[in-house]
Every structure is written in C-alpha cells, then in structure tokens.
Design a protein around this motif. Structure first.
Motif, PDB file in Angstrom:
ATOM      1  N   PRO A   1      19.626  60.435   0.662  1.00  0.00           N
ATOM      2  CA  PRO A   1      20.286  59.135   0.601  1.00  0.00           C
ATOM      3  C   PRO A   1      21.801  59.253   0.640  1.00  0.00           C
ATOM      4  N   CYS A   2      22.410  58.435   1.490  1.00  0.00           N
ATOM      5  CA  CYS A   2      23.854  58.448   1.569  1.00  0.00           C
ATOM      6  C   CYS A   2      24.419  57.279   0.782  1.00  0.00           C
TER       7      CYS A   2
ATOM      8  N   CYS B   1      28.512  57.186   3.187  1.00  0.00           N
ATOM      9  CA  CYS B   1      27.732  56.957   4.391  1.00  0.00           C
ATOM     10  C   CYS B   1      28.613  57.142   5.623  1.00  0.00           C
ATOM     11  N   GLY B   2      28.056  57.719   6.650  1.00  0.00           N
ATOM     12  CA  GLY B   2      28.745  57.840   7.922  1.00  0.00           C
ATOM     13  C   GLY B   2      29.917  58.792   7.883  1.00  0.00           C
TER      14      GLY B   2
END
Ligand code: ZN
Length: 67
Positions: free
Chosen positions: A55-56, A64-65
C-alpha cells in the motif's frame, strides 16, 4: 517441498497441493468437483486481501506515485 494453495473457481473449494519441483507446471484439479479452473493463491496474513503491491500513501515515507 513447497505447498501451494489453490482455489477452485467453479465451486470455491480451497485446497493445498504439495508440489514437487518436477511437477510444479502440472495442472491441478479441484478434488471436489474435478474442475481444472483452479487458481493458485498465496497464503497471506490478511485473508481476503488481493492487492499484490504494498500500500502506498500509508506512510509519509512511502508517498503515492513517488519516483
Ligand atoms: Zn471445485
């Protein structure tokens, strides 16, 4: 020898198969309905979870990203 867990997509039966290295490419069948539509599943801590990646955004250190 590794034990793989399979789930039958036809009846939902989950079963373990002890797979030898020489038989790891062998097709598995459901012991309950004999269907060949089985998928290998991996034993995880979270039953029902199906996210392959971690999980980010759960932590400020793993945004995230992030590139
Ligand atoms: Zn089945």
């Amino acid at each position: 020898m590794p034990i793989f867990e399979y789930r039958c997509e036809a009846c939902g039966k989950v079963f373990d198969v002890l797979v030898k290295s020489s038989e790891r490419n062998q097709e598995q069948r459901c012991p309950q309905c004999q269907s060949a539509k089985v998928k290998k599943v991996f034993s995880t801590f979270g039953v029902g979870s199906s996210s392959p990646s971690k999980p980010c955004g759960s932590s400020s250190t793993t945004p995230c990203g992030g590139g």
